[in-house]
Motif scaffolding. Structure first.
Motif, mmCIF file in Angstrom:
data_model
loop_
_atom_site.group_PDB
_atom_site.id
_atom_site.type_symbol
_atom_site.label_atom_id
_atom_site.label_comp_id
_atom_site.label_asym_id
_atom_site.label_seq_id
_atom_site.Cartn_x
_atom_site.Cartn_y
_atom_site.Cartn_z
ATOM 1 N N GLY A 40 126.915 1.913 -103.069
ATOM 2 C CA GLY A 40 125.626 2.586 -103.207
ATOM 3 C C GLY A 40 125.642 3.751 -104.191
ATOM 4 O O GLY A 40 124.593 4.208 -104.644
ATOM 5 N N ALA A 41 126.832 4.250 -104.523
ATOM 6 C CA ALA A 41 126.923 5.307 -105.524
ATOM 7 C C ALA A 41 126.747 4.726 -106.920
ATOM 8 O O ALA A 41 126.159 5.347 -107.809
ATOM 9 N N PHE A 42 127.225 3.522 -107.102
ATOM 10 C CA PHE A 42 127.192 2.842 -108.408
ATOM 11 C C PHE A 42 125.762 2.474 -108.804
ATOM 12 O O PHE A 42 125.386 2.536 -109.973
ATOM 13 N N THR A 225 129.381 10.368 -102.972
ATOM 14 C CA THR A 225 130.444 9.749 -103.761
ATOM 15 C C THR A 225 130.131 9.867 -105.244
ATOM 16 O O THR A 225 131.008 10.121 -106.061
ATOM 17 N N LEU A 226 128.855 9.700 -105.564
ATOM 18 C CA LEU A 226 128.470 9.761 -106.970
ATOM 19 C C LEU A 226 128.784 11.134 -107.563
ATOM 20 O O LEU A 226 129.344 11.228 -108.657
ATOM 21 N N SER A 227 128.442 12.186 -106.847
ATOM 22 C CA SER A 227 128.666 13.512 -107.437
ATOM 23 C C SER A 227 130.151 13.817 -107.535
ATOM 24 O O SER A 227 130.589 14.548 -108.407
ATOM 25 N N LYS A 228 130.943 13.217 -106.653
ATOM 26 C CA LYS A 228 132.373 13.469 -106.689
ATOM 27 C C LYS A 228 133.046 12.805 -107.901
ATOM 28 O O LYS A 228 133.957 13.362 -108.501
ATOM 29 N N HIS A 229 132.591 11.592 -108.230
ATOM 30 C CA HIS A 229 133.194 10.882 -109.361
ATOM 31 C C HIS A 229 132.122 10.550 -110.390
ATOM 32 O O HIS A 229 132.029 9.428 -110.865
ATOM 33 N N PHE A 230 131.297 11.539 -110.681
ATOM 34 C CA PHE A 230 130.099 11.272 -111.467
ATOM 35 C C PHE A 230 130.377 10.556 -112.791
ATOM 36 O O PHE A 230 129.784 9.534 -113.105
ATOM 37 N N PHE A 231 131.321 11.093 -113.545
ATOM 38 C CA PHE A 231 131.549 10.561 -114.886
ATOM 39 C C PHE A 231 132.114 9.147 -114.848
ATOM 40 O O PHE A 231 131.630 8.249 -115.539
ATOM 41 N N LYS A 232 133.101 8.949 -114.023
ATOM 42 C CA LYS A 232 133.753 7.633 -113.939
ATOM 43 C C LYS A 232 132.746 6.547 -113.524
ATOM 44 O O LYS A 232 132.675 5.476 -114.125
ATOM 45 N N ALA A 236 131.219 3.348 -115.816
ATOM 46 C CA ALA A 236 131.384 1.964 -115.367
ATOM 47 C C ALA A 236 130.023 1.276 -115.282
ATOM 48 O O ALA A 236 129.875 0.116 -115.671
ATOM 49 N N ALA A 237 129.025 2.000 -114.796
ATOM 50 C CA ALA A 237 127.696 1.408 -114.633
ATOM 51 C C ALA A 237 127.079 1.072 -115.993
ATOM 52 O O ALA A 237 126.538 -0.018 -116.196
ATOM 53 N N ALA A 238 127.187 2.005 -116.946
ATOM 54 C CA ALA A 238 126.624 1.748 -118.271
ATOM 55 C C ALA A 238 127.379 0.607 -118.954
ATOM 56 O O ALA A 238 126.772 -0.236 -119.626
ATOM 57 N N GLY A 239 128.690 0.562 -118.770
ATOM 58 C CA GLY A 239 129.480 -0.526 -119.339
ATOM 59 C C GLY A 239 129.056 -1.873 -118.777
ATOM 60 O O GLY A 239 128.962 -2.865 -119.502
ATOM 61 N N GLN A 240 128.781 -1.900 -117.493
ATOM 62 C CA GLN A 240 128.351 -3.153 -116.865
ATOM 63 C C GLN A 240 126.992 -3.587 -117.421
ATOM 64 O O GLN A 240 126.773 -4.772 -117.666
ATOM 65 N N ILE A 241 126.084 -2.653 -117.637
ATOM 66 C CA ILE A 241 124.774 -2.994 -118.208
ATOM 67 C C ILE A 241 124.961 -3.677 -119.565
ATOM 68 O O ILE A 241 124.358 -4.708 -119.869
#
Ligand code: PHE
Ligand code: NA
Length: 507
Positions: A40-42, A225-232, A236-241
């Motif tokens: 759900g963070a992704f 989780t998102l704020s903890k590993h925001f950049f990573k 990954a999400a933009a790469g998947q798009i």
């Protein structure tokens, strides 16, 4: 001049574009990206990237492709040259043509060299499901044994490639279009049947495990989780798009070049995005992860990683009623998805020979076949998958995004934003709202620059060998030996040679 091949029907075109985009990315890559980036963070950065990056670049590539097709060109080199000419001298425009052509040629070749292997695995696993070959066995070991079984690997990969060659050799309207018209509807039917199966599994192993929990894991927004590993997670999400929409590969441009000059691109581009996203977040999201949640539990499902589709799920099918049928359906689905995408990279290379050096399609198809076979052989022979991972790293994190950035620079900036806007709306069935223009012109490229910078930082921080090392030691649990390092080095040499050939060709 001879009439250039064109899509015969609107439906055929839409299915071909959907087939191009919908691939292993949706059913194999998406679930494991999701699971290794917090579920759900992704999904939060994923939808943001879809809107600010995916849709703009999709429109740019459709528009560029149709523009090139008008001049008889289906490859990036000439397309970029023609568009850049609007604001720079022909000599400078040539440089953009060479860079773009080089990147697109490299992506089409290198991506094919490992992606076709994974399609071959799917063919093999369809067969092994029907015969129940992995039933009652350790499915991780079964997979490792399979990739080490050179004869089997080459057989299923070669078979896939022969069929690809036949499809592409028949041409765009008489070949590709006819094949996708059969495969794409079947793909949707299989996916829907499997989703129904996945969501009605109940709790076959433990009362607290169920596929619905898997859906919750994906759809419950997880800001913590998102704020903890925001950049990573965002990278990954933009790469998947990028990967899933087939952006930065030259293949959307190529398919769009077989349009008539007044055919709609605005609505059709959006349709491609919608069909792919439905197949990704709705269908792809309801399969691998929920099924693994029900049978293997949350912990194993999330840890499944790249191996989810080929190592963890077979274990599920082996224990499921009618598992032979559902297993075969799952792997045939992967095969169709991969095949209809692979046709696009193959056709790109054939179009290059056809249009740039005037080699007839019938011959060019088999020249490309031999080329791709040679390029794929080291991947097929490497049972550690380190070579494959290294190629995927370079192509996936760099070349795609770099080509996407050049898409904007050439087709929007150099071609001029107003010309682009006019070109996008030529023959269009919809009007894109005016406020979307700055998103295309500034936000999308900024997004890509951040993405490139982030990937480089990652690469530099974790050491140049980290990505492949992770696959080899963590996912496949092999030792990290000097042989593997030399494999990776060889992969880099091949990448370099391909880049040079691409530059020469584009020139
Ligand atoms: N969009 C494709 C996918 O999701 C990516 C791809 C296209 C890969 C063509 C290889 C060849 O799988
Ligand atoms: Na996709």
């Amino acid at each position: 001049m001879e009439q250039r091949d064109q899509w015969a029907t609107k439906l055929g075109l839409i299915l071909a574009m959907a087939g191009n985009a919908i691939g292993l990315g949706n059913f194999w890559r998406f679930p494991y990206q999701l699971a290794s980036n917090g579920g759900g963070a992704f999904m939060i950065p994923y939808f943001i990237a879809l809107f600010f990056l995916g849709i703009p670049v999709m429109w740019i590539e459709w528009t560029t492709g149709r523009y090139g097709g008008k001049y008889g060109h289906g490859t990036i080199g000439p397309m970029f040259y023609l568009m850049a000419r609007e604001s720079v001298k022909p000599k400078t425009a040539l440089i953009f043509g060479i860079i773009g052509g080089m990147l697109a040629f490299s992506v089409a070749s290198l991506l094919s060299s490992y992606y076709y292997q994974v399609i071959g695995w799917s063919a093999a696993y369809t067969y092994y499901s029907l015969t129940g070959a992995y039933f009652g066995k350790d499915t991780v070991q079964f997979f490792l044994d399979y990739v080490a079984n050179t004869k089997a690997v080459i057989f299923f990969w070669g078979l896939t490639m022969v069929l690809l060659g036949i499809a592409v050799g028949q041409g765009v309207s008489k070949g590709i279009e006819r094949w996708v018209k059969v495969m794409m509807p079947l793909l949707y039917v299989f996916a829907i049947l499997l989703v129904i199966r996945a969501l009605t599994l109940g709790s076959p192993v433990k009362p607290e495990w169920s596929s619905i929990k898997g859906l919750e894991y994906i759809w419950k927004p997880d800001f913590q989780t998102l704020s903890k590993h925001f950049f990573k997670i965002s990278l990954a999400a933009a790469g998947q798009i990028f990967f899933t929409l087939s952006l930065g590969m030259g293949i959307i441009h190529n398919y769009a070049s077989y349009l008539g000059p007044e055919d709609d691109v605005a609505l059709s581009g959006l349709a491609t995005v919608s069909l792919n996203e439905f197949a990704e977040v709705v269908l792809g999201g309801s399969l691998a992860i929920p099924i693994a949640f029900a049978y293997l539990g949350p912990e194993q499902a999330i840890k499944g990683g790249v191996g989810l589709a080929y190592m963890a799920l077979p274990n599920v099918f082996a224990n499921m009623p009618a598992g032979q049928i559902f297993g075969a359906m799952w792997f045939l689905l992967l095969w169709f998805a991969g095949f209809t995408s692979a046709i696009a990279t193959y056709n790109y290379l054939v179009a290059m020979l056809e249009e740039d050096i005037h080699i007839e399609r019938k011959i060019g198809t088999w020249v490309v076949w031999i080329f791709l076979f040679i390029l794929g052989l080291p991947v097929a022979l490497d049972s550690t998958l380190a070579y494959l991972s290294e190629l995927d790293m370079w192509v996936g994190s760099y070349f795609l995004v770099l080509l996407g950035l050049f898409d904007v620079i050439v087709a929007v900036w150099l071609f001029k934003p107003d010309n682009f806007w006019e070109e996008l709306h030529k023959g269009a069935y919809i009007k894109v709202p005016e406020w979307f223009k700055p998103i295309i012109t500034y936000i999308a490229p900024l997004f890509m620059i951040i993405l490139l910078g982030g990937n480089t930082y990652d690469y530099w921080k974790n050491g140049a060998f980290s990505v492949s090392k992770y696959y080899v030691t963590e996912v496949l649990k092999y030792d990290y030996t000097p042989e593997i390092i030399s494999l990776i080095t060889r992969a880099r040499i091949v990448i370099f040679i391909i880049l040079i050939i691409g530059a020469i060709e584009a020139y």
